[in-house]
Design a protein around this motif. Structure first.
Motif, PDB file in Angstrom:
ATOM      1  N   SER A 168     -23.418  20.743   5.838  1.00 36.01           N
ATOM      2  CA  SER A 168     -24.812  20.344   5.979  1.00 36.01           C
ATOM      3  C   SER A 168     -24.951  18.936   5.427  1.00 36.01           C
ATOM      4  CB  SER A 168     -25.723  21.307   5.214  1.00 36.01           C
ATOM      5  OG  SER A 168     -25.596  22.620   5.700  1.00 36.01           O
ATOM      6  N   VAL A 169     -26.003  18.256   5.822  1.00 35.09           N
ATOM      7  CA  VAL A 169     -26.198  16.865   5.404  1.00 35.09           C
ATOM      8  C   VAL A 169     -27.613  16.696   4.877  1.00 35.09           C
ATOM      9  CG1 VAL A 169     -26.211  14.439   6.092  1.00 35.09           C
ATOM     10  CG2 VAL A 169     -24.514  16.005   7.061  1.00 35.09           C
ATOM     11  N   ALA A 170     -27.719  16.086   3.690  1.00 32.09           N
ATOM     12  CA  ALA A 170     -29.018  15.757   3.106  1.00 32.09           C
ATOM     13  C   ALA A 170     -29.091  14.249   2.922  1.00 32.09           C
ATOM     14  CB  ALA A 170     -29.192  16.466   1.775  1.00 32.09           C
ATOM     15  N   GLU A 171     -30.220  13.657   3.292  1.00 33.36           N
ATOM     16  CA  GLU A 171     -30.403  12.217   3.126  1.00 33.36           C
ATOM     17  C   GLU A 171     -31.241  11.963   1.879  1.00 33.36           C
ATOM     18  OE1 GLU A 171     -32.146   8.309   5.492  1.00 33.36           O
ATOM     19  OE2 GLU A 171     -31.700  10.164   6.579  1.00 33.36           O
ATOM     20  N   THR A 175     -28.914   7.492   1.461  1.00 33.29           N
ATOM     21  CA  THR A 175     -27.528   7.951   1.362  1.00 33.29           C
ATOM     22  C   THR A 175     -27.420   9.363   1.916  1.00 33.29           C
ATOM     23  OG1 THR A 175     -27.148   6.615  -0.611  1.00 33.29           O
ATOM     24  CG2 THR A 175     -25.608   8.423  -0.193  1.00 33.29           C
ATOM     25  N   GLU A 176     -26.446   9.561   2.807  1.00 30.34           N
ATOM     26  CA  GLU A 176     -26.226  10.880   3.362  1.00 30.34           C
ATOM     27  C   GLU A 176     -25.230  11.636   2.486  1.00 30.34           C
ATOM     28  OE1 GLU A 176     -25.069  10.659   7.417  1.00 30.34           O
ATOM     29  OE2 GLU A 176     -27.107  10.293   8.137  1.00 30.34           O
ATOM     30  N   ILE A 177     -25.621  12.836   2.076  1.00 31.22           N
ATOM     31  CA  ILE A 177     -24.769  13.671   1.230  1.00 31.22           C
ATOM     32  C   ILE A 177     -24.389  14.910   2.022  1.00 31.22           C
ATOM     33  CG2 ILE A 177     -24.648  15.050  -0.880  1.00 31.22           C
ATOM     34  CD1 ILE A 177     -26.623  13.148  -2.156  1.00 31.22           C
ATOM     35  N   SER A 178     -23.096  15.088   2.251  1.00 32.12           N
ATOM     36  CA  SER A 178     -22.613  16.271   2.948  1.00 32.12           C
ATOM     37  C   SER A 178     -22.272  17.341   1.916  1.00 32.12           C
ATOM     38  CB  SER A 178     -21.387  15.933   3.798  1.00 32.12           C
ATOM     39  OG  SER A 178     -20.351  15.377   2.991  1.00 32.12           O
ATOM     40  N   TYR A 179     -22.489  18.596   2.278  1.00 32.47           N
ATOM     41  CA  TYR A 179     -22.266  19.660   1.309  1.00 32.47           C
ATOM     42  C   TYR A 179     -22.109  21.001   2.020  1.00 32.47           C
ATOM     43  CZ  TYR A 179     -27.223  20.712   2.114  1.00 32.47           C
ATOM     44  OH  TYR A 179     -28.427  21.030   2.687  1.00 32.47           O
ATOM     45  N   TYR A 200     -25.284  19.288  -5.144  1.00 30.56           N
ATOM     46  CA  TYR A 200     -24.674  19.574  -3.848  1.00 30.56           C
ATOM     47  C   TYR A 200     -23.165  19.752  -4.044  1.00 30.56           C
ATOM     48  CZ  TYR A 200     -29.095  17.757  -2.001  1.00 30.56           C
ATOM     49  OH  TYR A 200     -30.413  17.541  -1.724  1.00 30.56           O
ATOM     50  N   GLU A 202     -19.379  20.397  -2.306  1.00 31.48           N
ATOM     51  CA  GLU A 202     -18.577  20.276  -1.090  1.00 31.48           C
ATOM     52  C   GLU A 202     -17.115  20.564  -1.420  1.00 31.48           C
ATOM     53  OE1 GLU A 202     -17.109  16.981   2.254  1.00 31.48           O
ATOM     54  OE2 GLU A 202     -18.483  16.401   0.640  1.00 31.48           O
ATOM     55  N   TYR A 219     -30.180   9.357  -6.491  1.00 32.29           N
ATOM     56  CA  TYR A 219     -28.757   9.727  -6.487  1.00 32.29           C
ATOM     57  C   TYR A 219     -27.940   8.600  -7.108  1.00 32.29           C
ATOM     58  CZ  TYR A 219     -24.003  10.307  -4.741  1.00 32.29           C
ATOM     59  OH  TYR A 219     -22.638  10.398  -4.654  1.00 32.29           O
TER      60      TYR A 219
END
Length: 529
Positions: A168-171, A175-179, A200, A202, A219
């Motif tokens: 999943s991706v949170a902005e 900044t995009e954070i994948s987790y 988050y 990953e 962040y």
């Protein structure tokens, strides 16, 4: 004639009736202890007794029933012990009546204004058990805000997740954070402002997870950390993020070693193809070239392309002596360009071993279970600094979930009420759902409670017969516990008192009849004149 025996009986029974009447009158007095009269006969060196007298009035300190009142400031002692009060003159008195009221200044007093006593607080705000008992007071001051310094969470991260898959991706702030999984909680800054925090997680390697922390939408990559688990799914360690180059170096060095091995295998295959068809001298030269490293095994080189082209020609037609010469010429040219293949392979393997060791050491550096996190404040408070403790977390083949989450910060709060625990601790309850002790009620026991001197207002004073007070916390030693929201009723048995009253009344009547008989005898003697 003597009237003394009958008069003594009347007086004694009168006191008996008075004691019974007092017991009955206090049958509804909280904490009251009934009394019993003891008689003794009187002799004065005579063969006939001179009557009776009251030798003692003993108090019965057996426990009364405990009845619920649902009022938090009503207290009862379940077991032995007395409440310790300071009366209005400063003298210490004792009672089993725990009906308290809170005055406007926070003092806890009974109906007579006597202040209950117990253990106060030390400089750290903790109950000073074993110290000198003092009158207890409940401060109404607000509870100051406290910044979060420690947060603990126990979670399970799903081991079935695959690296780089199903993310999943949170902005956050551009900044995009994948987790693979995220959870959030609230911490507090030095001003008591809540700070919403999200972590988050990953999966980035075998038994390795990387966590990224966001606080109030901010962040900072410096707060990223990694978690390492063992093959049993138990958390082994937590620490700063390992440089990606540590992992990339292993991959690049492994690719280099694989390239050397692949090309050496191609050259070995070339030897197998040429050797049966070549003259003995050529076969010997080829073997010597392979042995002394005059071949080029570096994959992707220009010389390799030349050799592969010659090999393809040899495989498609019957080789001639010129073809063999071309092969050896190409091999010799490759050797002059990049060095020996065997030496290159050894060097690449050495670098691969070093890269693997560096990765192993970096992963082994993930120890402990606690990670320090820091976020800059934007509202005038101090920077938010707290430790995140992940002890007990696991990596099993179940859905990712949080099973426990605690933190020690809170916002400011006002006093909304008090409760009293079984051990006598008075807890102040605040609007921010925090509680703090205000002191601890002490209980007192005596070696001989029957020696206590009644002082009225349902209290007693110590005497030489009772012995010195033995002070302690409720529930320790022989002392009973404290029941909040209840009172101890009088231990007077009404039925027994009524029976005793009838008996005393009959005894009084019988003694009066003795006086009447004595009077008649005296009148008869007078009439003898």
């Amino acid at each position: 004639m003597s009237f003394s025996q009958a008069l003594s009986g009347l007086n004694s029974q009168s006191q008996k009736l008075g004691t019974i009447g007092n017991n009955i009158a206090n049958s509804q007095t909280v904490g009251f202890k009934g009394s019993n009269v003891q008689f003794s006969d009187v002799f004065a060196n005579s063969r006939v007794g001179l009557g009776t007298r009251v030798s003692a009035v003993l108090q019965n300190f057996s426990e009364g029933n405990i009845e619920s009142t649902n009022r938090s400031l009503d207290l009862a002692v379940a077991g032995e012990g007395f409440f310790r009060y300071m009366d209005t003159s400063g003298e210490v008195v004792y009672s089993r009546n725990g009906q308290l009221n809170m005055q406007s200044n926070g003092d806890l007093v009974n109906a007579q204004g006597f202040q209950i006593m117990g253990y106060g607080l030390n400089a750290q705000g903790q109950v000073q058990v074993g110290g000198q008992p003092v009158p207890l007071n409940v401060s109404a001051e607000e509870l100051e805000a406290s910044a979060t310094t420690n947060t603990s969470t126990v979670l399970n991260l799903d081991s079935r997740k695959n690296i780089s898959d199903d993310l999943s991706v949170a902005e956050v702030g551009g900044t995009e954070i994948s987790y693979h999984y995220a959870n959030n909680f609230t911490v507090y800054d030095s001003l008591g402002n809540p700070v919403n925090t999200t972590v988050y997680y990953e999966k980035v390697g075998e038994n390795l997870w990387q966590a990224k922390v966001v606080a109030d939408g901010n962040y900072d990559a410096d707060n990223d950390f990694m978690m390492r688990f063992n093959s049993n799914g138990t958390l082994v360690g937590v620490g700063d993020v390992i440089d990606q180059a540590v992992f990339d170096n292993v991959e690049s060095e492994q690719a280099e070693v694989d390239a050397y091995n692949s090309f050496l295998e191609e050259l070995a295959g070339l030897e197998d193809e040429l050797d049966p068809m070549a003259p003995p001298a050529m076969g010997a030269e080829l073997q010597a070239a392979l042995a002394d490293g005059r071949l080029n095994p570096r994959a992707g080189s220009t010389e390799e392309a030349d050799i592969n082209e010659v090999i393809a020609d040899l495989m498609s037609a019957t080789p001639t002596l010129a073809d063999y010469d071309a092969v050896f010429t190409a091999l010799a040219d490759g050797d002059a360009g990049v060095g020996t293949g065997v030496a290159g392979l050894a060097s690449a393997q050495t670098q691969l071993d070093a890269a693997v060791l560096a990765r192993t050491q970096a992963i082994a550096g993930l120890t402990g279970s606690q990670q320090a996190l820091t976020f800059n404040s934007t509202n005038g408070a101090e920077d938010v600094n707290f430790n995140l403790n992940l002890a007990g977390s696991t990596q099993f083949g179940n859905s990712s979930t949080v099973s426990s989450l605690t933190q020690n910060g809170y916002t400011s709060g006002t006093l909304v009420g008090i409760t009293i625990d079984e051990d006598g601790t008075i807890m102040r309850n605040y609007s921010n759902e925090e509680s703090r002790p205000a002191g601890q009620i002490a209980l007192v026991s005596f070696r001989n409670p029957e020696g206590l001197t009644p002082a009225g207002d349902n209290v007693w004073r110590a005497s030489a017969e009772s012995g010195q007070e033995l002070v302690g916390a409720p529930g320790t030693g022989l002392l009973g516990g404290i029941v909040s929201g209840a009172v101890e009723t009088s231990n007077v048995d009404m039925a027994r008192e009524l029976v005793d009253m009838i008996v005393a009344q009959r005894a009084y009547q019988a003694n009066s009849q003795t006086i009447k008989t004595q009077d008649e005898l005296l009148q008869t003697a007078i009439n003898l004149r």
